[in-house]
Design a protein around this motif. Sequence first.
Motif, PDB file in Angstrom:
ATOM      1  N   THR A   1       0.850  -1.188   0.000  1.00  0.00           N
ATOM      2  CA  THR A   1       0.000   0.000   0.000  1.00  0.00           C
ATOM      3  C   THR A   1       0.886   1.238   0.000  1.00  0.00           C
ATOM      4  O   THR A   1       2.006   1.207   0.518  1.00  0.00           O
ATOM      5  CB  THR A   1      -0.925   0.042   1.225  1.00  0.00           C
TER       6      THR A   1
ATOM      7  N   GLU B   1      -5.250   6.035   0.397  1.00  0.00           N
ATOM      8  CA  GLU B   1      -4.399   4.847   0.374  1.00  0.00           C
ATOM      9  C   GLU B   1      -4.695   4.034  -0.877  1.00  0.00           C
ATOM     10  O   GLU B   1      -5.846   3.799  -1.237  1.00  0.00           O
ATOM     11  CB  GLU B   1      -4.624   4.001   1.618  1.00  0.00           C
TER      12      GLU B   1
ATOM     13  N   PRO C   1       0.562   5.785   0.177  1.00  0.00           N
ATOM     14  CA  PRO C   1      -0.363   6.896   0.412  1.00  0.00           C
ATOM     15  C   PRO C   1      -0.709   7.642  -0.870  1.00  0.00           C
ATOM     16  O   PRO C   1       0.100   7.722  -1.795  1.00  0.00           O
ATOM     17  CB  PRO C   1       0.408   7.795   1.382  1.00  0.00           C
TER      18      PRO C   1
END
Length: 445
Positions: free
Chosen positions: A245, A275, A247
Amino acid sequence: MPFKKKKLMISAASIASFALIMTLTFGLLYTPAYAVSMDGEQLGVVSDTETAQRAMESAQAEVENAIGVSAVITDDISIGWTMASKNDLVSEEELTERLLEQVEEIREGYVLSVGGQAVGFSPDRETLDSMLDELSAPYQNESTKEVRFEPEVSIEYGHASTEIPDDPEQIYAALTANSVEAASYTVAAGDTFSEIAAGLDMRQRELSELNPSVDPDVLMIGDVLNIRRAVPFLAVVTVDEVTYTEPIPAPVEYVEDDSLYEGDSNVLSEGEEGENWIRAEVTYQNGTEIARTVLEAVVQKEPEKKVVATGTKERPATASKGTYIWPVDGTVTSSPGSRTLFGSTNYHSGLDIAVPYGTKVKAADGGTVSFAGWKGDYGNLVIITHDDGTQTYYAHNSNLLVSEGDSVYQGQAIAEAGSTGRSTGSHCHFEVRVNGEVQNPYDYL
């Protein structure tokens, strides 16, 4: 009745028939042929001289390819006419192989090549395969989907020079060897000469010798240094498929605000990062990432925008800039810290800058004069309060040029230097305070 022996009679016709049969049988089983010999040893019998010639040319080409230089193997070869059984005739390929078996400078087996260059030989392929597996194993994990070598590696069965290493340890050493080549390095912020040398696994003296015109103590961002770097003979390239993941930056919306000065801003809403879920292919060379390709991206959380107000009101000359200039040009005779003056030790809260009597003292930044007058040990003192609440002090003046409540601009003359109050000579005492707490002026100038 007694048995009577019969006399065997062989006619001329029968003899002729037998001779014909024998001739036909010989013709069916035997044929004119050419025996190929080397150093007196017969290597094979072929049906015609063209076959022998092609075999010799093929063998010579194979030898030259194996040893990498021109070679002549036909000087000791002879070709002679003979009669031979058709079953004894050999093909061009078989004769070529028999010729190659006579050349002591080559051998047959598996050849390991890197970028087209033969670097190792083994009679069995497993030895070479295991060696390559050992080289690549440290760079693989459960996410690795592809492994290759650069330059390209091949293992082929064929003939090779006897000079090519066949000792596994020697071959492995060649595959893992490094060569040194010239390169350059661009100095970045925070770099030091010693750190650059250490990061490149070089001694500082070596780096200095490559850059004789560079002062190790004075490096500038953007300077280009000559360096040497190790380049592996064989690099392991792996491709991993990974998920992670990352941002999503919050988008920023700017709104105008006429209550703020031009160039000033105020965050109205901080916003929040989003995200992304990412699936990507990451390419590594000897464990160092060299490329990344995103295969799929899925938004897990949308970002919330950040709202920033930007000023549109014209900034007056007396508005604070947030940066500070030196109040006078002179020599610093005392810095913040403990010092002894008039026989007693106390804490000195600012900078003492020695200047001639009457030197104009300038405002370090724009703001409002919050004090102008006599203040004990400070003598004639000016205090300026800046837009963010920071205050600057200017003490020991001989004459004050501003009054309390005045708005002043950066660089404006606010006083004349002197030696009033607790002072030992003409100078400007300069302080910076935040919420009444003394700061180190060097952090602001």
